[in-house]
Design an enzyme around this catalytic site. Structure first.
Site, PDB file in Angstrom:
ATOM      1  N   GLU A  60     -81.728  57.388   1.003  1.00  0.00           N
ATOM      2  CA  GLU A  60     -82.427  56.551   1.898  1.00  0.00           C
ATOM      3  C   GLU A  60     -81.541  56.088   3.107  1.00  0.00           C
ATOM      4  O   GLU A  60     -81.964  55.979   3.984  1.00  0.00           O
ATOM      5  CB  GLU A  60     -82.335  55.337   1.038  1.00  0.00           C
ATOM      6  CG  GLU A  60     -83.400  54.938   0.071  1.00  0.00           C
ATOM      7  CD  GLU A  60     -83.298  55.815  -1.484  1.00  0.00           C
ATOM      8  OE1 GLU A  60     -82.197  56.308  -1.447  1.00  0.00           O
ATOM      9  OE2 GLU A  60     -84.142  55.558  -2.167  1.00  0.00           O
ATOM     10  N   HIS A 129     -84.232  46.867  -9.904  1.00  0.00           N
ATOM     11  CA  HIS A 129     -85.538  47.078  -9.126  1.00  0.00           C
ATOM     12  C   HIS A 129     -86.520  46.000  -8.689  1.00  0.00           C
ATOM     13  O   HIS A 129     -87.559  46.499  -8.602  1.00  0.00           O
ATOM     14  CB  HIS A 129     -86.231  48.168 -10.252  1.00  0.00           C
ATOM     15  CG  HIS A 129     -85.594  49.604 -10.156  1.00  0.00           C
ATOM     16  ND1 HIS A 129     -84.498  49.696 -10.216  1.00  0.00           N
ATOM     17  CD2 HIS A 129     -86.073  50.811  -9.997  1.00  0.00           C
ATOM     18  CE1 HIS A 129     -84.310  51.011 -10.301  1.00  0.00           C
ATOM     19  NE2 HIS A 129     -85.526  51.675 -10.083  1.00  0.00           N
TER      20      HIS A 129
END
Lengths: 326, 393
Positions: A60, A129
């Site tokens: 990322e 998450h």
């Protein structure tokens, strides 16, 4: 009017803009050959080819930074984070580079990039998450933040995001991707900073963002049966914030509840509360009441997670309390 | 290909040991650089050094605030690399960036005024020493967070290749130079970016200005394979080479070769650019982690001295050398004077260039203000090639 899913609406927006402008491309994990981890980009590789729909490795920080460099050069990348929770490892490029480049270069380099992905809890994904990043990231000047609650808004706002010259953080919800809604076939854009009145009412203004707008509408239905008439504002964008719409509504209702799925401490919800207290001080019959996710890490167990969220029951309780009807 | 590591690696050797191990000098045709070109490089290197000395003075005088990292000792790297590339090739670097800005052609007045926090600065005083941006010269910034500029550099290479091939239907023609220090080698983002560059065949040269010290930590104390960092390139499927960055002629010839190769193959290359900074990491660094003997050894091998010796052998007169010296001193003095005269930014500039479009910054003072106004006209308009807007809902 035809009905399509939220994910189809986002895809339509991206595809239309990619047809319109070759400077637009999509990159991220599993966006191409896999057709998107959540099928948002399904079919886009077939239409646009691997030069414009690009699978990245799980990096990322690397690919977010790469997109920012490309945007400085004049491209208009769309970066998919499979989840905004994974954007935390890219905090430096997305918070330190993208929103500050224009300012610290004295106006020489803009950064027209869109970061998009799933945001918020509700899928039993556990603490790491389940981030609702609007609390963290809306603190940063220089970025714009979009958080649609339905397919039609998702499409119109995504098209605006892609054409916008500033970095845009586009917060989708995995819980909403299969939600169907009416979406016009003709091209349209929805400007930033323009709230939608999702329901009109005269007793209490409920201000919300993204998926919790749906909880607010459910709560408003339940409260209507008790004779409480709520107005629900779907803010659509957090930066810029349509403060005028909030103020107009609260001056009429005299009561305000903010529903925000981020944690309460230093959040869009607290900012709206401060704004309303400042601008509508003499109009209020009670202080602004706030419903947030519980101030704990997101739990896994289904029942705990439902209680953690700013759910319908908690919204109803807050409205009643705000109206002295508890 | 990456050079093979030596048979034995002494990871316990002291500070600077690695930096002193210069790579073998390539057999380059030194005299093929025209005299006037080499003289121009001498002038640029002397300009950078004089500029940095005056920066240090201005910092002591409190005309420059914040952090300030000077480039003294490494001048040959920026000058040689910039000379080997074309002006249209993007450059991005870290916070020790004055040398790159000046070598790329930034007016020394704009560079100095930026550090003085004046409106005449390249970023109107918004960036400071670590953030030299020069759009006209394709300099995409000095960047402050260690290693963060390498993903950006890889993105610039992605962008040039995409523009050349996908948008214009031609062949990739530009090469990005992305500079980092040896301290940045241990940042995850650098490795992610190197992987992406190798994976996507991006035309980027990742130039590690290896001055042997990550702030006060010698390279062997913080980095595996510190004696041969170019070996790391192999793991990312890219070529890694070492260049003597203390010699501008060798830097130029070696980099010209690399630039041509990257331009034609669109494959990334990693360069271990061996160099040395004479001064501290920043202005507050007493340099207690290394010996004065080590510093003096490098200063005897000074890149400006080396080039001067070369030019002496080709007929540079002492008068000519002195005239360069006079000229760069005058130029830098003028930059300081100009910066002193440049106004401080108007307070309205605090709110300028936060957003490009009509949304003003959020001042939190009243509702309508949050919706922006005409006061925030952007200085730069992003490229918008397609005319016409859709219907507004």
């Amino acid at each position: 009017m035809r009905e399509i899913e939220f994910r189809d609406a986002v895809r339509e927006a991206m595809s239309e803009e990619m047809r319109r402008d070759t400077r637009v491309m999509l990159l991220g994990e599993e966006v191409a050959q896999y057709n998107g981890a959540y099928k948002v980009s399904r079919g886009m590789l077939d239409e646009f080819g691997p030069r414009r729909v690009i699978d990245t490795p799980i990096s990322e920080s690397g690919f977010a930074g790469m997109a920012i460099g490309a945007a400085m050069l004049g491209l208009r990348p769309i970066v998919e984070f499979m989840s905004w929770s994974f954007s935390l490892v890219a905090a430096d490029p997305i918070l330190n580079n993208a929103p500050k480049m224009l300012y610290m270069s004295g106006g020489q380099y803009g950064c027209p990039v869109v970061f998009r992905g799933n945001d918020g809890a509700g899928g039993q994904l556990g603490s790491t998450h389940s981030w609702a990043v609007e609390g963290l990231y809306s603190n940063v000047p220089g970025l714009k933040m979009v958080i649609p609650s339905n397919p039609a808004d998702a499409k119109g706002l995504m098209k605006t995001a892609i054409r916008d010259d500033d970095p845009v953080f586009f917060l989708e919800s995995e819980r909403l991707l299969s939600l169907k809604g009416e979406v016009p076939e003709a091209e349209y854009l929805i400007p930033f900073g323009q709230a939608r009145i999702a329901r009109t009412g005269r007793d209490c203004t409920i201000v919300s963002f993204g998926r919790p707008v749906l909880f607010c509408l459910e709560a408003a239905d339940a409260l209507a049966r008790e004779g409480i008439d709520c107005e629900v504002l779907d803010m659509r964008t957090i930066r810029p914030l349509d403060a005028a719409a909030i103020v107009r509504s609260v001056r009429r209702t005299g009561a305000c509840v903010v529903v925000d799925q981020s944690w309460s401490f230093g959040s869009p919800g607290s900012e709206v509360a401060a704004l309303v207290h400042r601008e509508c001080f003499d109009d209020l019959d009670n202080h602004v009441h706030r419903v947030h996710s519980a101030d704990v890490p997101a739990p896994y167990a289904y029942d705990l997670e439902q209680e953690y969220l700013p759910n319908t029951r908690r919204i109803c309780e807050a409205v009643r309390a705000c109206l002295y009807k508890a | 290909m990456a050079s093979a590591p030596p048979a034995s690696v002494d990871a316990t050797s002291g500070a600077g040991d690695c930096a002193t191990a210069q790579p073998p000098r390539p057999n380059v045709p030194r005299n093929e650089v025209p005299f006037e070109t080499a003289r121009g490089w001498l002038r640029e290197m002397m300009l950078i050094r004089e500029f940095e000395l005056r920066c240090m003075q201005a910092y002591q005088d409190k005309k420059i605030g914040g952090f300030c990292h000077v480039y003294i000792g490494q001048e040959a790297v920026a000058v040689g690399c910039v000379a080997a590339a074309e002006q249209r090739d993007p450059i991005v670097t870290a916070y020790r960036d004055h040398g790159h800005a000046l070598a790329r052609g930034m007016d020394p007045r704009f560079c100095m005024a930026e550090m003085f926090g004046r409106i005449g600065g390249c970023a109107k005083g918004k960036g400071g020493s670590m953030h030299m941006f020069d759009r006209a010269n394709n300099l995409f910034g000095g960047h402050g967070i260690v290693g963060a500029q390498i993903p950006l550099g890889v993105g610039l290479a992605f962008g040039t290749k995409y523009e050349d091939e996908v948008i214009n239907g031609g062949k990739s023609s530009r090469v990005t130079l992305a500079f980092l220090g040896d301290g940045a080698l241990n940042q995850g983002s650098v490795h992610e970016a190197m992987n992406l560059a190798g994976l996507f065949d991006l035309p980027v040269i990742i130039i590690c200005e290896n001055n042997g010290y990550s702030m006060g930590t010698s390279i062997v104390r913080g980095t595996t394979m510190g004696h041969d960092i170019s070996a790391k390139a192999a793991a990312y499927g890219m070529e890694g080479i070492a260049i003597d960055g203390m010699d501008v002629l060798e830097t130029y010839w070696a980099m010209r070769d690399v630039v041509e190769r990257v331009r034609s193959t669109s494959r990334p290359v990693f360069v271990d650019m061996r160099c040395y900074r004479y001064k501290g990491h920043s202005m507050s660094d007493p340099r207690k982690y290394r010996t004065r003997e080590e510093e003096e050894a490098y200063e005897r091998d000074d890149p400006i001295g080396r080039l001067k010796a070369h030019l002496d052998s080709r007929g540079l007169t002492e008068d000519d050398f002195k005239s360069i010296q006079r000229e760069v001193r005058a130029t830098v003095r003028a930059a300081v004077e100009w910066s002193d005269q440049s106004p401080v930014p108007p307070m309205s500039d605090l709110y300028r260039d936060v957003y490009l479009e009509r949304w003003g910054p959020y001042t939190g003072s009243s509702a309508p203000e949050m919706l922006g106004g005409g006061e925030n006209e952007p200085s730069f308009k992003a490229i918008r090639p397609v005319e016409g807007e859709g219907e507004l809902l």
